[in-house]
Design a protein around this motif. Sequence first.
Motif, PDB file in Angstrom:
ATOM      1  N   ARG A 135     -17.636 -19.224 -10.236  1.00 30.93           N
ATOM      2  CA  ARG A 135     -16.635 -18.341  -8.970  1.00 30.93           C
ATOM      3  C   ARG A 135     -16.464 -17.070  -9.734  1.00 30.93           C
ATOM      4  O   ARG A 135     -16.771 -16.541 -10.418  1.00 30.93           O
ATOM      5  CB  ARG A 135     -15.572 -19.494  -8.941  1.00 30.93           C
ATOM      6  N   LEU A 136     -15.835 -16.538  -8.140  1.00 29.80           N
ATOM      7  CA  LEU A 136     -15.404 -15.095  -8.210  1.00 29.80           C
ATOM      8  C   LEU A 136     -14.059 -14.865  -7.914  1.00 29.80           C
ATOM      9  O   LEU A 136     -13.566 -15.412  -6.999  1.00 29.80           O
ATOM     10  CB  LEU A 136     -16.341 -14.501  -7.302  1.00 29.80           C
ATOM     11  N   TYR A 137     -13.500 -14.102  -9.008  1.00 26.91           N
ATOM     12  CA  TYR A 137     -11.907 -14.117  -8.862  1.00 26.91           C
ATOM     13  C   TYR A 137     -11.332 -12.683  -8.894  1.00 26.91           C
ATOM     14  O   TYR A 137     -11.918 -11.807  -9.648  1.00 26.91           O
ATOM     15  CB  TYR A 137     -11.337 -14.583 -10.237  1.00 26.91           C
ATOM     16  N   LEU A 138     -10.933 -12.295  -7.399  1.00 30.27           N
ATOM     17  CA  LEU A 138     -10.679 -10.683  -7.265  1.00 30.27           C
ATOM     18  C   LEU A 138      -9.255 -10.706  -7.356  1.00 30.27           C
ATOM     19  O   LEU A 138      -8.453 -11.303  -6.963  1.00 30.27           O
ATOM     20  CB  LEU A 138     -11.357 -10.457  -6.015  1.00 30.27           C
ATOM     21  N   PHE A 139      -8.834  -9.745  -8.115  1.00 29.67           N
ATOM     22  CA  PHE A 139      -7.314  -9.316  -8.153  1.00 29.67           C
ATOM     23  C   PHE A 139      -7.136  -7.518  -7.913  1.00 29.67           C
ATOM     24  O   PHE A 139      -7.886  -6.805  -8.425  1.00 29.67           O
ATOM     25  CB  PHE A 139      -6.845  -9.450  -9.632  1.00 29.67           C
ATOM     26  N   SER A 140      -6.740  -7.294  -6.755  1.00 26.57           N
ATOM     27  CA  SER A 140      -6.618  -5.981  -6.092  1.00 26.57           C
ATOM     28  C   SER A 140      -8.042  -5.301  -6.171  1.00 26.57           C
ATOM     29  O   SER A 140      -8.160  -4.235  -6.541  1.00 26.57           O
ATOM     30  CB  SER A 140      -5.537  -5.073  -6.888  1.00 26.57           C
ATOM     31  N   ALA A 141      -9.066  -6.186  -5.741  1.00 25.15           N
ATOM     32  CA  ALA A 141     -10.529  -5.635  -5.900  1.00 25.15           C
ATOM     33  C   ALA A 141     -10.576  -4.459  -5.141  1.00 25.15           C
ATOM     34  O   ALA A 141     -10.169  -4.343  -4.020  1.00 25.15           O
ATOM     35  CB  ALA A 141     -11.239  -6.513  -5.702  1.00 25.15           C
ATOM     36  N   ALA A 142     -11.117  -3.255  -5.708  1.00 22.30           N
ATOM     37  CA  ALA A 142     -11.417  -2.181  -5.160  1.00 22.30           C
ATOM     38  C   ALA A 142     -12.829  -2.207  -4.284  1.00 22.30           C
ATOM     39  O   ALA A 142     -13.705  -1.412  -4.805  1.00 22.30           O
ATOM     40  CB  ALA A 142     -11.453  -0.832  -6.211  1.00 22.30           C
ATOM     41  N   LEU A 145     -11.541   1.901  -0.789  1.00 27.96           N
ATOM     42  CA  LEU A 145     -10.225   2.789  -1.025  1.00 27.96           C
ATOM     43  C   LEU A 145      -9.401   2.740   0.233  1.00 27.96           C
ATOM     44  O   LEU A 145      -9.599   2.789   1.119  1.00 27.96           O
ATOM     45  CB  LEU A 145     -10.808   4.022  -1.632  1.00 27.96           C
ATOM     46  N   ALA A 146      -8.168   2.724  -0.179  1.00 28.77           N
ATOM     47  CA  ALA A 146      -6.807   2.592   0.909  1.00 28.77           C
ATOM     48  C   ALA A 146      -6.612   3.896   1.448  1.00 28.77           C
ATOM     49  O   ALA A 146      -6.883   5.123   0.714  1.00 28.77           O
ATOM     50  CB  ALA A 146      -5.524   1.931   0.358  1.00 28.77           C
ATOM     51  N   GLY A 147      -6.008   4.046   2.666  1.00 24.75           N
ATOM     52  CA  GLY A 147      -5.681   5.290   3.341  1.00 24.75           C
ATOM     53  C   GLY A 147      -6.109   5.665   4.389  1.00 24.75           C
ATOM     54  O   GLY A 147      -7.459   5.553   4.840  1.00 24.75           O
ATOM     55  N   GLY A 148      -4.998   5.868   5.440  1.00 23.69           N
ATOM     56  CA  GLY A 148      -5.285   6.415   6.785  1.00 23.69           C
ATOM     57  C   GLY A 148      -5.679   4.987   7.788  1.00 23.69           C
ATOM     58  O   GLY A 148      -5.765   4.060   7.397  1.00 23.69           O
ATOM     59  N   PRO A 149      -5.468   5.266   8.984  1.00 26.38           N
ATOM     60  CA  PRO A 149      -5.947   4.306  10.029  1.00 26.38           C
ATOM     61  C   PRO A 149      -7.163   3.915   9.932  1.00 26.38           C
ATOM     62  O   PRO A 149      -8.338   4.685   9.711  1.00 26.38           O
ATOM     63  CB  PRO A 149      -5.523   5.087  11.432  1.00 26.38           C
ATOM     64  N   TYR A 150      -7.371   2.491   9.788  1.00 31.14           N
ATOM     65  CA  TYR A 150      -8.568   1.754   9.705  1.00 31.14           C
ATOM     66  C   TYR A 150      -9.262   2.314   8.298  1.00 31.14           C
ATOM     67  O   TYR A 150     -10.675   2.070   8.431  1.00 31.14           O
ATOM     68  CB  TYR A 150      -9.634   2.046  10.930  1.00 31.14           C
ATOM     69  N   HIS A 222      -4.377 -10.240  -3.311  1.00 27.35           N
ATOM     70  CA  HIS A 222      -4.191  -9.151  -2.941  1.00 27.35           C
ATOM     71  C   HIS A 222      -2.627  -8.798  -2.393  1.00 27.35           C
ATOM     72  O   HIS A 222      -2.421  -9.356  -1.847  1.00 27.35           O
ATOM     73  CB  HIS A 222      -5.324  -8.331  -1.816  1.00 27.35           C
ATOM     74  N   SER A 223      -1.953  -7.527  -2.762  1.00 30.35           N
ATOM     75  CA  SER A 223      -0.925  -7.054  -1.988  1.00 30.35           C
ATOM     76  C   SER A 223      -0.768  -6.402  -0.817  1.00 30.35           C
ATOM     77  O   SER A 223      -1.586  -5.570  -0.621  1.00 30.35           O
ATOM     78  CB  SER A 223       0.111  -6.407  -3.237  1.00 30.35           C
ATOM     79  N   ALA A 224      -0.082  -6.721   0.106  1.00 26.58           N
ATOM     80  CA  ALA A 224      -0.240  -6.262   1.651  1.00 26.58           C
ATOM     81  C   ALA A 224       0.300  -4.794   1.300  1.00 26.58           C
ATOM     82  O   ALA A 224       0.014  -4.114   2.336  1.00 26.58           O
ATOM     83  CB  ALA A 224       0.490  -7.121   2.273  1.00 26.58           C
ATOM     84  N   CYS A 225       0.876  -4.312   0.332  1.00 26.59           N
ATOM     85  CA  CYS A 225       1.291  -3.040   0.253  1.00 26.59           C
ATOM     86  C   CYS A 225       0.504  -2.245  -0.907  1.00 26.59           C
ATOM     87  O   CYS A 225       1.083  -1.044  -1.188  1.00 26.59           O
ATOM     88  CB  CYS A 225       2.912  -3.034  -0.066  1.00 26.59           C
ATOM     89  N   THR A 228      -3.540   1.552  -3.037  1.00 29.28           N
ATOM     90  CA  THR A 228      -4.942   1.924  -3.796  1.00 29.28           C
ATOM     91  C   THR A 228      -6.143   1.580  -3.274  1.00 29.28           C
ATOM     92  O   THR A 228      -7.363   2.230  -2.903  1.00 29.28           O
ATOM     93  CB  THR A 228      -4.640   1.871  -5.252  1.00 29.28           C
ATOM     94  N   ALA A 229      -6.186   0.159  -3.300  1.00 28.05           N
ATOM     95  CA  ALA A 229      -7.378  -0.760  -2.700  1.00 28.05           C
ATOM     96  C   ALA A 229      -7.142  -1.204  -1.439  1.00 28.05           C
ATOM     97  O   ALA A 229      -6.115  -2.210  -1.434  1.00 28.05           O
ATOM     98  CB  ALA A 229      -7.844  -1.811  -3.683  1.00 28.05           C
TER      99      ALA A 229
END
Length: 299
Positions: A135-142, A145-150, A222-225, A228-229
């Motif tokens: 299996r694949l386990y992802l935690f805040s997986a990048a 990258l976060a930032g900006g609309p869409y 994954h955190s909604a806030c 970073t990712a």
Amino acid sequence: MRDNEWMSYYDRFGYFSAENVRNGCHPRIMEHGHRPQKAIVLVHGLSDSPYFMAAIGEYFFNRLGYNVYLPLLHGHGLKEPNGMEAVDLDEWKANAAYAICAAASKADEVSVGGLSTGGALGFYMATVNPDVNGRLYLFSAALDLAGGPYGFIGEIREKLLQTFLADFLDTNQPLVGENPYRYTHVDMDGASELARLIGETDSLIGGFSRRFPYSRKVFAAHSACDTTADIAGIEALKAVSLQDRFTLFRIPEDLGVRHASVVLKDPIMNGGKQLEAANPVFGDMMAAIAAFEKRQDGV
């Protein structure tokens, strides 16, 4: 020797040693006395160390019966990191591949995953390495990258970090500070390699569709806030995965759980000062993993 220190890892990767790796940042191995059915490789994030994956690794070892392998990525965890000069994505892949090979030699089913950069690397390995059959386990997986609309700014940042301009953005400030388990900031040399990795994972995800879905069983937290990712990267993978094999543990925005805190059972403290907050729903996340394991074992 430090807790669960993986001494043979130093033999394979000569740029690491028990002497030049910071206390607590060492690669870790947890193996049962018998041959278990399952093993997992959990990879840490950019600028941090295997310490960040330790609590999750201990849960897999003690509660779920897995052998657990926590590799240390090239350029990380060093007493003298030298600005992460010459850090290399290919070496990160080699670090992960070695851990996967070790896991496969001691168990029948090998899973992989990790935090942030480690999650992206885990996805890459789960997709291209035939030794990963679990299996694949992802935690805040990048995966984005976060930032900006869409995610527009995130996309611009990824492209920027792959150009010569990244050298001009490098601050060359000392990387070792008050946090014993991570560097003070994400160095641009490492960030550029992450951007390369994201480009590769983007291409891999682009090869799947609802008609030709990604069939691996995936648990993603994954955190909604997360600033970073971008969670959009996880949602893009979910959109091309078999829905009954994909579980998304979404941490509500109002809890304020930051990027790296998702994997922390306890806060990181130094001299009475909190440096990294714990995940207040860590126990719920582990229970969700246990439920995911039980459900997918029945498929």
